[in-house]
Design a protein around this motif. Sequence first.
Motif, mmCIF file in Angstrom:
data_model
loop_
_atom_site.group_PDB
_atom_site.id
_atom_site.type_symbol
_atom_site.label_atom_id
_atom_site.label_comp_id
_atom_site.label_asym_id
_atom_site.label_seq_id
_atom_site.Cartn_x
_atom_site.Cartn_y
_atom_site.Cartn_z
ATOM 1 N N UNK A 52 0.857 -1.180 0.000
ATOM 2 C CA UNK A 52 0.000 0.000 0.000
ATOM 3 C C UNK A 52 0.891 1.226 0.000
ATOM 4 N N UNK A 53 0.610 2.209 -0.866
ATOM 5 C CA UNK A 53 1.458 3.412 -0.877
ATOM 6 C C UNK A 53 1.498 4.049 0.516
ATOM 7 N N UNK A 54 2.687 4.498 0.923
ATOM 8 C CA UNK A 54 2.860 5.021 2.288
ATOM 9 C C UNK A 54 1.869 6.125 2.616
ATOM 10 N N UNK A 55 1.560 6.982 1.622
ATOM 11 C CA UNK A 55 0.683 8.119 1.931
ATOM 12 C C UNK A 55 -0.756 7.685 2.188
ATOM 13 N N UNK A 56 -1.088 6.433 1.828
ATOM 14 C CA UNK A 56 -2.457 5.946 2.065
ATOM 15 C C UNK A 56 -2.551 5.016 3.261
ATOM 16 N N UNK A 57 -1.415 4.724 3.908
ATOM 17 C CA UNK A 57 -1.449 3.645 4.899
ATOM 18 C C UNK A 57 -2.362 3.956 6.083
ATOM 19 N N UNK A 58 -2.475 5.246 6.470
ATOM 20 C CA UNK A 58 -3.315 5.568 7.632
ATOM 21 C C UNK A 58 -4.793 5.279 7.372
ATOM 22 N N UNK A 59 -5.184 5.201 6.094
ATOM 23 C CA UNK A 59 -6.571 4.868 5.769
ATOM 24 C C UNK A 59 -6.909 3.437 6.195
ATOM 25 N N UNK A 60 -5.882 2.652 6.538
ATOM 26 C CA UNK A 60 -6.104 1.253 6.921
ATOM 27 C C UNK A 60 -5.755 1.024 8.388
ATOM 28 N N UNK A 61 -5.802 2.133 9.160
ATOM 29 C CA UNK A 61 -5.517 2.019 10.593
ATOM 30 C C UNK A 61 -6.831 1.869 11.355
ATOM 31 N N UNK A 62 -6.745 1.386 12.588
ATOM 32 C CA UNK A 62 -7.938 1.152 13.411
ATOM 33 C C UNK A 62 -7.907 2.026 14.656
ATOM 34 N N UNK A 63 -9.102 2.410 15.152
ATOM 35 C CA UNK A 63 -9.164 3.297 16.321
ATOM 36 C C UNK A 63 -8.633 2.618 17.580
ATOM 37 N N UNK A 64 -8.335 3.427 18.611
ATOM 38 C CA UNK A 64 -7.844 2.869 19.876
ATOM 39 C C UNK A 64 -8.822 1.845 20.453
ATOM 40 N N UNK A 65 -8.278 0.824 21.099
ATOM 41 C CA UNK A 65 -9.161 -0.123 21.776
ATOM 42 C C UNK A 65 -9.643 0.491 23.082
ATOM 43 N N UNK A 101 -15.575 -6.217 24.177
ATOM 44 C CA UNK A 101 -15.846 -7.655 24.139
ATOM 45 C C UNK A 101 -14.997 -8.340 23.075
ATOM 46 N N UNK A 102 -14.743 -7.630 21.962
ATOM 47 C CA UNK A 102 -13.972 -8.263 20.891
ATOM 48 C C UNK A 102 -13.246 -7.231 20.043
ATOM 49 N N UNK A 103 -12.009 -7.542 19.687
ATOM 50 C CA UNK A 103 -11.270 -6.707 18.735
ATOM 51 C C UNK A 103 -10.143 -7.544 18.163
ATOM 52 N N UNK A 104 -9.835 -7.295 16.893
ATOM 53 C CA UNK A 104 -8.665 -7.952 16.293
ATOM 54 C C UNK A 104 -7.970 -6.952 15.376
ATOM 55 N N UNK A 105 -6.633 -6.954 15.392
ATOM 56 C CA UNK A 105 -5.862 -6.027 14.560
ATOM 57 C C UNK A 105 -4.426 -6.531 14.464
ATOM 58 N N UNK A 106 -3.701 -6.036 13.457
ATOM 59 C CA UNK A 106 -2.261 -6.255 13.435
ATOM 60 C C UNK A 106 -1.614 -5.251 14.386
ATOM 61 N N UNK A 107 -0.405 -5.601 14.889
ATOM 62 C CA UNK A 107 0.250 -4.646 15.785
ATOM 63 C C UNK A 107 0.492 -3.343 15.039
ATOM 64 N N UNK A 108 0.517 -2.247 15.790
ATOM 65 C CA UNK A 108 0.566 -0.934 15.163
ATOM 66 C C UNK A 108 -0.823 -0.426 14.819
ATOM 67 N N UNK A 109 -1.877 -1.103 15.310
ATOM 68 C CA UNK A 109 -3.267 -0.689 15.094
ATOM 69 C C UNK A 109 -3.650 -0.628 13.621
ATOM 70 N N UNK A 110 -3.202 -1.638 12.864
ATOM 71 C CA UNK A 110 -3.497 -1.656 11.437
ATOM 72 C C UNK A 110 -4.422 -2.815 11.079
ATOM 73 N N UNK A 111 -5.168 -2.653 9.969
ATOM 74 C CA UNK A 111 -5.983 -3.777 9.520
ATOM 75 C C UNK A 111 -5.342 -4.494 8.335
ATOM 76 N N UNK A 112 -4.092 -4.130 8.017
ATOM 77 C CA UNK A 112 -3.397 -4.870 6.969
ATOM 78 C C UNK A 112 -1.924 -5.004 7.308
ATOM 79 N N UNK A 113 -1.287 -5.997 6.705
ATOM 80 C CA UNK A 113 0.166 -6.103 6.777
ATOM 81 C C UNK A 113 0.643 -6.638 5.436
ATOM 82 N N UNK A 114 1.902 -6.382 5.094
ATOM 83 C CA UNK A 114 2.378 -6.799 3.780
ATOM 84 C C UNK A 114 2.865 -8.243 3.821
#
Length: 251
Positions: free
Chosen positions: A185-198, A203-216
């Motif tokens: 994902x282009x670096x300038x767009x990466x924050x569009x794939x971040x998740x809000x603070x837990x 009751x439930x949450x899943x994310x990659x470390x760094x609060x992201x919903x994607x990883x390469x």
Amino acid sequence: GLYSSSQEEASVAVEHLNDWNLVGLPIIVEDSYYLTVFPDAIEGTLDSFEISYIQESTLDHGNGYWLRFDSEGSNTITGAPISSLTVQLSEDWNLISGITSVVDVNSISDPDELIIPGTFFGFSGGYFEVTELEPGQGYWVRSAGEGSITISSGMRAKSREPINHLEGASTLTFNGQTLYFGMEIPAESSLSYSLPPTFPQMAFDVRFNGDMKYTVESGDIEVLNTSDNLTISYDIVINAGEHMNWMLTSE
């Protein structure tokens, strides 16, 4: 925030789930004490967010709040309608709420282009992305800097066709929440794939470390889960020419 209103009376029924909800105050009321606005909420559970969580007792227009209930139900809020609201954003994640009517997020006036596309989230047991702000609900949004946005009724939505950089990515789904992997994902767009603070009591949450919903190529997956079961499904997309496999491991 600043708001404009007309004098007639309006009422909004705000539904809530059992346990934690994100809420807001969509109407101008005489008494904004949280138990007057949401009489069936649990005492002492109203929190706003400003870098960290702060316990509150009154609701301010334009702010979003966590609030806990011990059953699902609905509260009707009556007062003068809000047709336009200016909301201050700080850099990074903000907890906000909207006006008396439903608003398309693409119609929000954002002259400084603060809003990071794809980062409006509501909550119902877990986070989900939204394209509309409903009255009485609270939402997370991520901002590129400090400034203000204006939420108004009757504004035309800008038809922004955001590029979906995750088109064709592999997916991994935990209890219905999807994570993506294997795409650049282009670096300038990466924050569009971040998740809000837990929130500690989620009751439930899943994310990659760094609060992201994607990883390469690889990543640690953080799961908050209060139920006994975790349902995992996946869809792996690999071009025939690529000799690679993916492994999901647990310590």
